[in-house]
Structures are given as structure tokens and as C-alpha cells.
Design a protein around this motif. Sequence first.
Motif, PDB file in Angstrom:
ATOM      1  N   PHE A 108       9.915   3.047   6.556  1.00  0.00           N
ATOM      2  CA  PHE A 108      10.075   3.232   4.511  1.00  0.00           C
ATOM      3  C   PHE A 108      10.292   1.619   5.154  1.00  0.00           C
ATOM      4  N   LEU A 109      10.554   1.076   5.500  1.00  0.00           N
ATOM      5  CA  LEU A 109      10.086  -0.649   5.218  1.00  0.00           C
ATOM      6  C   LEU A 109       8.944  -0.948   5.298  1.00  0.00           C
ATOM      7  N   LYS A 110       8.086  -0.710   5.999  1.00  0.00           N
ATOM      8  CA  LYS A 110       6.745  -1.054   5.596  1.00  0.00           C
ATOM      9  C   LYS A 110       5.994  -0.723   4.617  1.00  0.00           C
ATOM     10  N   MET A 111       6.751   0.672   3.991  1.00  0.00           N
ATOM     11  CA  MET A 111       6.037   1.820   2.837  1.00  0.00           C
ATOM     12  C   MET A 111       6.244   0.542   1.571  1.00  0.00           C
ATOM     13  N   LEU A 112       7.617   0.080   1.435  1.00  0.00           N
ATOM     14  CA  LEU A 112       8.269  -0.183   0.903  1.00  0.00           C
ATOM     15  C   LEU A 112       7.622  -1.848   0.537  1.00  0.00           C
ATOM     16  N   ASN A 113       7.944  -2.308   2.074  1.00  0.00           N
ATOM     17  CA  ASN A 113       6.785  -3.879   2.046  1.00  0.00           C
ATOM     18  C   ASN A 113       5.691  -4.237   0.804  1.00  0.00           C
ATOM     19  N   LEU A 114       4.651  -2.781   1.191  1.00  0.00           N
ATOM     20  CA  LEU A 114       3.169  -2.428   0.315  1.00  0.00           C
ATOM     21  C   LEU A 114       3.342  -2.138  -0.991  1.00  0.00           C
ATOM     22  N   LEU A 115       4.683  -1.487  -1.432  1.00  0.00           N
ATOM     23  CA  LEU A 115       4.419  -1.419  -2.810  1.00  0.00           C
ATOM     24  C   LEU A 115       5.181  -2.299  -3.386  1.00  0.00           C
ATOM     25  N   LEU A 116       6.198  -3.591  -3.009  1.00  0.00           N
ATOM     26  CA  LEU A 116       6.732  -4.607  -3.887  1.00  0.00           C
ATOM     27  C   LEU A 116       5.273  -5.630  -3.427  1.00  0.00           C
ATOM     28  N   THR A 117       4.441  -5.791  -2.318  1.00  0.00           N
ATOM     29  CA  THR A 117       3.389  -6.408  -2.580  1.00  0.00           C
ATOM     30  C   THR A 117       2.120  -6.282  -3.329  1.00  0.00           C
ATOM     31  N   ASN A 118       1.815  -4.863  -3.414  1.00  0.00           N
ATOM     32  CA  ASN A 118       0.691  -4.528  -4.367  1.00  0.00           C
ATOM     33  C   ASN A 118       1.258  -4.467  -6.077  1.00  0.00           C
ATOM     34  N   GLY A 119       2.583  -4.832  -5.936  1.00  0.00           N
ATOM     35  CA  GLY A 119       3.676  -4.943  -7.610  1.00  0.00           C
ATOM     36  C   GLY A 119       3.172  -3.611  -8.416  1.00  0.00           C
ATOM     37  N   CYS A 120       4.223  -3.031  -7.471  1.00  0.00           N
ATOM     38  CA  CYS A 120       4.064  -0.935  -8.256  1.00  0.00           C
ATOM     39  C   CYS A 120       5.408  -1.427  -9.081  1.00  0.00           C
ATOM     40  N   PHE A 121       5.737  -2.263  -9.135  1.00  0.00           N
ATOM     41  CA  PHE A 121       7.534  -2.292 -10.047  1.00  0.00           C
ATOM     42  C   PHE A 121       7.826  -2.915 -10.293  1.00  0.00           C
ATOM     43  N   GLU A 122       6.489  -3.517 -11.290  1.00  0.00           N
ATOM     44  CA  GLU A 122       6.141  -4.756 -12.110  1.00  0.00           C
ATOM     45  C   GLU A 122       6.734  -4.410 -13.717  1.00  0.00           C
ATOM     46  N   ILE A 123       7.291  -3.001 -13.759  1.00  0.00           N
ATOM     47  CA  ILE A 123       7.848  -2.811 -14.794  1.00  0.00           C
ATOM     48  C   ILE A 123       8.847  -2.704 -15.406  1.00  0.00           C
ATOM     49  N   PHE A 124       9.658  -2.900 -13.452  1.00  0.00           N
ATOM     50  CA  PHE A 124      11.084  -3.196 -13.688  1.00  0.00           C
ATOM     51  C   PHE A 124      11.712  -4.868 -14.189  1.00  0.00           C
ATOM     52  N   ASN A 125      10.409  -5.681 -13.565  1.00  0.00           N
ATOM     53  CA  ASN A 125      10.440  -7.059 -13.896  1.00  0.00           C
ATOM     54  C   ASN A 125      11.444  -7.285 -15.411  1.00  0.00           C
TER      55      ASN A 125
END
Length: 261
Positions: A111-128
Motif C-alpha cells: 500500500f505504501l509503495k502504491m501510495l508513493n506512486l500516486l503522490l509522485t504522479n500528482g494524482c491528488f493535486e485537486i486536494f492541494n
Amino acid sequence: MAKDVYEKTVKFENSASLCETITSLNWNASSQSFHYISQLLGLPQYHYHTLLGLTVSVGGITESTVNFSSQSLLNYLKGIQDDSVALTQFGDTLLSIFRDNLHNDRVNIPFLKMLNLLLTNGCFEIFNTQENHQFCVDILDLCKELRKSKDVTKLNACIAIFCGLMQFQGEVRKKVLSQLLMLLCHYFPVVRRSTASQMYEMLLIHDDVVDPELLDDVLTLLSDTDWGNDLDTVRVHRNQLCDWFGICRPRVVAKNPVPGP
């Protein structure tokens, strides 16, 4: 399950083409199957279990499975970037999986590896756009629990998540930074070195975390310090970083003496 996916998420000209696709697809081939499996994320009744399965695949160790599952998941998220409701639902499901498997190493490390992938690829920019977004706050709180682990692989994964969370705005940034600074004085030298290295890379991207006039000094201290040195020596350098970042120095907790016979 495959039939439900196609009936609800893929448009076909007739039922014959639907049946042909279901029967002709090689579900054992990751290059073919993950594209369709990821579409289950669009169906509420399958959302949790599909994402749980993708977690193990994306954060796994088999290269082909990791590559194809990762790309399929990223493509799905790319398609909902402008849909705040869908992205919020995805984030809520992520948090549910994390909470449910916080102490299950078969899931939490992938899970942590997957979450890191998502964060690195800016998948949650809308939350920023929102300071102290609850998604970031909740991820931080859960990772703080894992920081107590003695598993180096898990700790390194947590460090990566902490660095990835620096993209979020608000006071939560200081809380994330505080966790990283504490890890610079971790009992394991390898964890201290990893923290310093990942913090250095993080600051090259998020250079607004520290006063611009201090940035070079911070980077130099992170790169030039021997973080494998004894803790008393390392703590001096870590405390200097705390001062530069404007973070309160962590207090050293005295261990209770072992009672005599």
C-alpha cells in the motif's frame, strides 16, 4: 465479475461482441487484464475490493504485474482528475484499506509503495487547493503509527510518503516535517541516512518549505553530515535543521532505568 464490468463500463454494438471480448481475453496476462480490471473502480459495489487487489499488484515485486497494474491505475485516476466527487471517493477507499490493514504487512507495505506512486504522479493535486486537506491529515496520522515499526523496508516507505505529503498546503506540512526530523535521529543509522537523502530530494522540488536564504545551508547539512554517526553527534545537526525549519526540537525521552535485583 468480468461480465458486469463490460455491461456497465464498456459500450458494445451488440451482445455478440460483448461475449467475444469476455471469452477471448487472456485474464492471466497482466498486459491485457489490468486495463479492464481497473474499470471496476468506477462501480461502487466493487470499488473497495478492486482497489485492495490493485494495491497488492501495484506494490508487488513481479515487474510485469507492477508495471501494467500501475499504468492501468494511473490511467483510471487521470480520467477522474476533474471529478472531485470520484476522487474523494477514491481517497476515502484508500484510507479505509490503509486503516483495515495497518498491521497487516502483506498489504500495508505494498500500500505504501502504491501510495508513493500516486503522490509522485500528482494524482491528488485537486486536494492541494485546500489547506490541511483531511486526506493528507489522515494519511499522516496512519503513517505515524507505522513509524514505530522496526521494519526498515516499512520505515523507508513511510519516509517516502512523508516527503510526498509535502505537496499539500497548510499546517499539516509542519507536522509532516516534524516526523521527518524525528526520523533523522532514528535508532537505525540506515533509516537516518535514507531520511536525509529523501529530504534532500524533496527540498529540490518543494523549496518553499524553508526560507530561501537558508535553503543552501539546509541542503549542505543534509548531504554533508554523516548521519550514521553516534546519536549525540547527529542530534546536534538535526536540532540545527529544526531551528532553520522553525520546528520545535523533539524532546529526548529518558528511558526508565532497569530495576536492580
